[in-house]
Motif scaffolding. Structure first.
Motif, mmCIF file in Angstrom:
data_model
loop_
_atom_site.group_PDB
_atom_site.id
_atom_site.type_symbol
_atom_site.label_atom_id
_atom_site.label_comp_id
_atom_site.label_asym_id
_atom_site.label_seq_id
_atom_site.Cartn_x
_atom_site.Cartn_y
_atom_site.Cartn_z
ATOM 1 N N SER A 1 35.537 39.625 49.014
ATOM 2 C CA SER A 1 36.938 39.645 49.443
ATOM 3 C C SER A 1 37.803 38.767 48.536
ATOM 4 O O SER A 1 38.983 39.071 48.318
ATOM 5 C CB SER A 1 37.057 39.209 50.907
ATOM 6 O OG SER A 1 36.445 37.958 51.132
ATOM 7 N N LEU A 2 37.241 37.700 47.994
ATOM 8 C CA LEU A 2 37.980 36.891 47.021
ATOM 9 C C LEU A 2 38.266 37.690 45.753
ATOM 10 O O LEU A 2 39.361 37.622 45.190
ATOM 11 C CB LEU A 2 37.168 35.636 46.663
ATOM 12 C CG LEU A 2 37.146 34.504 47.683
ATOM 13 C CD1 LEU A 2 36.077 33.480 47.300
ATOM 14 C CD2 LEU A 2 38.494 33.824 47.779
ATOM 15 N N PHE A 3 37.267 38.446 45.298
ATOM 16 C CA PHE A 3 37.440 39.301 44.124
ATOM 17 C C PHE A 3 38.565 40.307 44.377
ATOM 18 O O PHE A 3 39.413 40.551 43.509
ATOM 19 C CB PHE A 3 36.125 40.012 43.837
ATOM 20 C CG PHE A 3 35.963 40.509 42.423
ATOM 21 C CD1 PHE A 3 36.261 39.705 41.341
ATOM 22 C CD2 PHE A 3 35.482 41.798 42.178
ATOM 23 C CE1 PHE A 3 36.095 40.162 40.035
ATOM 24 C CE2 PHE A 3 35.304 42.263 40.890
ATOM 25 C CZ PHE A 3 35.608 41.452 39.807
ATOM 26 N N GLY A 4 38.585 40.866 45.590
ATOM 27 C CA GLY A 4 39.660 41.791 45.942
ATOM 28 C C GLY A 4 41.014 41.117 45.981
ATOM 29 O O GLY A 4 42.028 41.708 45.567
ATOM 30 N N ALA A 5 41.057 39.875 46.498
ATOM 31 C CA ALA A 5 42.329 39.151 46.569
ATOM 32 C C ALA A 5 42.878 38.868 45.176
ATOM 33 O O ALA A 5 44.088 38.952 44.946
ATOM 34 C CB ALA A 5 42.146 37.857 47.355
ATOM 35 N N GLU B 1 36.385 47.368 40.658
ATOM 36 C CA GLU B 1 35.425 48.113 41.469
ATOM 37 C C GLU B 1 34.212 48.541 40.657
ATOM 38 O O GLU B 1 33.075 48.511 41.159
ATOM 39 C CB GLU B 1 36.121 49.332 42.083
ATOM 40 C CG GLU B 1 37.159 48.952 43.136
ATOM 41 C CD GLU B 1 37.922 50.141 43.677
ATOM 42 O OE1 GLU B 1 38.440 50.044 44.803
ATOM 43 O OE2 GLU B 1 38.006 51.179 42.970
ATOM 44 N N GLU B 2 34.415 48.931 39.414
ATOM 45 C CA GLU B 2 33.280 49.295 38.567
ATOM 46 C C GLU B 2 32.376 48.089 38.309
ATOM 47 O O GLU B 2 31.157 48.223 38.183
ATOM 48 C CB GLU B 2 33.778 49.877 37.239
ATOM 49 C CG GLU B 2 34.291 51.297 37.340
ATOM 50 C CD GLU B 2 33.236 52.249 37.902
ATOM 51 O OE1 GLU B 2 32.066 52.167 37.462
ATOM 52 O OE2 GLU B 2 33.569 53.052 38.794
ATOM 53 N N THR B 3 32.964 46.921 38.250
ATOM 54 C CA THR B 3 32.160 45.701 38.079
ATOM 55 C C THR B 3 31.229 45.502 39.262
ATOM 56 O O THR B 3 30.047 45.165 39.099
ATOM 57 C CB THR B 3 33.086 44.480 37.938
ATOM 58 O OG1 THR B 3 33.934 44.653 36.802
ATOM 59 C CG2 THR B 3 32.274 43.199 37.766
ATOM 60 N N ILE B 4 31.746 45.711 40.460
ATOM 61 C CA ILE B 4 30.907 45.578 41.660
ATOM 62 C C ILE B 4 29.798 46.616 41.643
ATOM 63 O O ILE B 4 28.635 46.311 41.967
ATOM 64 C CB ILE B 4 31.775 45.718 42.929
ATOM 65 C CG1 ILE B 4 32.735 44.531 43.040
ATOM 66 C CG2 ILE B 4 30.889 45.799 44.174
ATOM 67 C CD1 ILE B 4 33.710 44.630 44.202
ATOM 68 N N ARG C 1 28.368 47.991 39.082
ATOM 69 C CA ARG C 1 27.358 47.643 38.086
ATOM 70 C C ARG C 1 26.407 46.563 38.601
ATOM 71 O O ARG C 1 25.263 46.474 38.149
ATOM 72 C CB ARG C 1 28.029 47.168 36.792
ATOM 73 C CG ARG C 1 28.596 48.285 35.946
ATOM 74 C CD ARG C 1 28.967 47.797 34.554
ATOM 75 N NE ARG C 1 30.018 46.784 34.579
ATOM 76 C CZ ARG C 1 31.325 47.057 34.520
ATOM 77 N NH1 ARG C 1 31.725 48.325 34.443
ATOM 78 N NH2 ARG C 1 32.214 46.096 34.522
ATOM 79 N N GLY C 2 26.885 45.738 39.530
ATOM 80 C CA GLY C 2 26.018 44.702 40.088
ATOM 81 C C GLY C 2 24.827 45.287 40.823
ATOM 82 O O GLY C 2 23.733 44.708 40.814
ATOM 83 N N GLY C 3 25.028 46.419 41.500
ATOM 84 C CA GLY C 3 23.923 47.140 42.107
ATOM 85 C C GLY C 3 23.346 46.556 43.377
ATOM 86 O O GLY C 3 22.364 47.069 43.902
ATOM 87 N N VAL C 4 23.931 45.490 43.920
ATOM 88 C CA VAL C 4 23.410 44.854 45.136
ATOM 89 C C VAL C 4 24.503 44.843 46.202
ATOM 90 O O VAL C 4 25.594 44.310 45.970
ATOM 91 C CB VAL C 4 22.927 43.416 44.857
ATOM 92 C CG1 VAL C 4 22.432 42.774 46.147
ATOM 93 C CG2 VAL C 4 21.833 43.405 43.807
ATOM 94 N N GLY C 5 24.209 45.414 47.379
ATOM 95 C CA GLY C 5 25.186 45.435 48.468
ATOM 96 C C GLY C 5 26.502 46.053 48.060
ATOM 97 O O GLY C 5 27.573 45.567 48.476
ATOM 98 N N VAL C 6 26.438 47.115 47.269
ATOM 99 C CA VAL C 6 27.644 47.677 46.671
ATOM 100 C C VAL C 6 28.629 48.166 47.731
ATOM 101 O O VAL C 6 29.834 47.865 47.679
ATOM 102 C CB VAL C 6 27.281 48.821 45.702
ATOM 103 C CG1 VAL C 6 28.542 49.538 45.212
ATOM 104 C CG2 VAL C 6 26.492 48.276 44.527
#
Length: 516
Positions: free
Chosen positions: A170-174, A189-192, A194-199
């Motif tokens: 949520s901080l990333f979104g803010a 959003e593409e960064t999240i 690529r993380g592949g965990v709890g996307v």
């Protein structure tokens, strides 16, 4: 993606302040990954802090477009720690961490955007304070408005919980919603992804944070710190408790009823309905005393104060109570929620326990406990088992049964040494109130409030009890003084502010000199 920079030719500088478990490292890695996929140079470092709650860490990032690097003809030299007055974006995963960033000078009105979650994680000093040690969150909001070029303050933890994620998302979104960085929503959003965990959960939290920050007011809303008092229930399933509620509504002033309901719940939870009836009997006597000496004209100050502290005195913290609380299903559910444990995961809680000889004697029948305390041989033998603390896993069968058995001693509590001691202290307190109210009503109210010092168990209880006894002794000699109520209030505040009691001792010594 736009190539707009905050300061052309210089890196964008970001400081993230987060505690353990809040995903500050993940958030920093997301920024670096997003920048590098956009053909930027990026670097992150972290500086662990001391343990204020679970340990606060500053993550620092600098990023600069590759086009600027090529134009300069050399690789950039990126700093490894933030410099006061030279930070573009400060992200705080908790409100007081935002305050710490302001104190460090990382937030400046000509440059910095401050994004902070409005929720609180209390520091050790706040939780262990003798009185109400909770810092005023609105002071931080006021400081943020003055210190930052733009200040976004939202409950981002609540948004993360709503999405089933952690606050880093949520901080990333803010940050994305603030528009402070030259990247598009799709980049974030593409960064999240690529993380592949709890996307999926992270994207939900990101979207909530993005929308909240996009629509954030120019001036953050103040936080309401007032706690709503409970209403008196209309009825209860237990006929004895129902009768007590009728008594409470019909025989006590309206202003005292919310606190009386809270106190009644506490003492019944501590022991049983009969103990709750005893609480109301004691309160009825003080209510009558209050009425006799002008309580109605003084807004029932004595009854209102006693409603709280009578319950605190009767529902004291002992090892039986601690064991009871540690074995409740609600406690296990709360811990699971706090750590985010899934339904198919096992969770074990390790308890640290270090009872003293006094606590062990307190759980014994009064005659036996007194004998053990007064016997050097018996107390010395028992003390051999109390020299160091022990760790106990309350989630294992043996650990749970040990605590559960101790909690089961609640039925014998009234016969224990600790209960006899607490009752004697309470009765002495009530007698002093009854003797003082006819002479000095305001002083009697302050004597009631002195019970605020007595809480906790073990060393915490002993220190508070020691200060309380000194205050009560001083109060007994103050009757007749025109400034008695104010002086006792000052002494109490000194005792609450100083853990060691040095200031209290100094003030009491001054009073003795004046009396002489």
């Amino acid at each position: 993606m736009t190539s707009t920079q905050l300061h052309p030719g210089t890196p964008i500088k970001i400081a993230i302040l987060a505690m353990g478990g809040q995903g500050g490292g993940v958030l920093a890695d997301w920024f670096v990954d997003m920048a590098e996929h956009a053909k930027w140079w990026a670097q992150t470092t972290s500086v662990p802090g001391v343990a204020q709650r679970t340990g606060a860490t500053i993550y620092y990032l600098e990023m600069i477009p590759e086009t600027d690097v090529n134009a300069a003809g050399r690789q950039p030299a990126l700093a490894q720690m933030p410099t006061p007055g030279d930070v573009d974006l400060v992200v705080a995963a908790e409100l007081m961490e935002g305050g710490r960033a302001i104190q460090r000078g990382l937030v400046t009105p000509d440059r910095s955007t401050l994004i902070a979650s409005a929720h609180r994680s209390y520091a050790v000093g706040e939780k262990s304070a003798r009185g109400n040690g909770i810092a005023d969150p609105n002071k931080v909001i006021e400081a943020g408005e003055a210190a930052a070029k733009r200040f976004i303050c939202l409950d981002l933890q609540a948004l993360a919980d709503q999405a089933g994620s952690v606050i880093s998302a949520s901080l990333f979104g803010a940050v994305a919603g603030s528009g402070r960085l030259p990247f598009t929503r799709e980049d974030y959003e593409e960064t999240i992804r690529r993380g592949g965990v709890g996307v999926d959960a992270s994207l939900r939290a990101f979207a909530l944070g993005f929308d909240a920050a996009s629509n954030a007011p120019a001036t953050p809303a103040r936080i309401n710190t007032e706690q709503a008092m409970p209403a008196v229930p209309d009825t209860a399933s237990n006929p004895r408790i129902r009768k007590m509620l009728d008594d409470l509504r019909g025989n006590f002033p309206l202003s005292a009823q919310p606190m009386l309901v809270t106190g009644l719940r506490r003492v019944i939870d501590f022991q049983d309905p009969a103990y709750g009836a005893k609480y109301l009997d004691r309160m009825r006597a003080l209510r009558n005393l209050d009425e006799q000496h002008g309580g109605d004209a003084k807004n029932w100050a004595l009854t209102n104060a006693a409603a709280r502290y009578m319950a605190v005195a009767m529902a004291y913290d002992d090892v039986i109570r601690v064991a009871d609380l540690k074995t409740r299903a609600s406690r296990y559910d709360r811990v699971r929620d706090e750590v985010g444990a899934k339904s198919d995961q096992l969770l074990y809680t390790t308890e640290y326990m270090h009872p003293r000889v006094e606590e062990l004697c307190g759980t014994m029948p009064a005659p036996l406990g007194r004998w053990v305390e007064n016997s050097k041989l018996a107390s010395g033998f028992l003390g051999r088992f109390c020299r160091k603390g022990r760790f106990l896993q309350s989630g294992t069968l043996s650990g749970f049964l040990m605590l559960y058995s101790l909690a089961g001693m609640r039925r014998f509590r009234r016969s224990t040494l600790r209960h006899r001691i607490e009752v004697a202290s309470l009765e002495a307190w009530v007698r002093l109130i009854e003797e003082t109210a006819p002479v000095d009503y305001d002083l009697a109210v302050e004597i009631v409030n002195c019970r605020r010092l007595v809480k906790g168990y073990s060393d915490t209880h002993e220190r508070g009890e020691s200060k309380y006894r000194r205050l009560i002794t001083a109060a007994a000699g103050m009757r007749g003084r025109p400034d008695a109520a104010q002086r006792l209030r000052d002494l109490r505040e000194a005792a609450l502010a100083d853990d060691k009691g040095g200031k209290l001792d100094t003030m009491l010594a001054e009073d003795m000199k004046l009396a002489a």
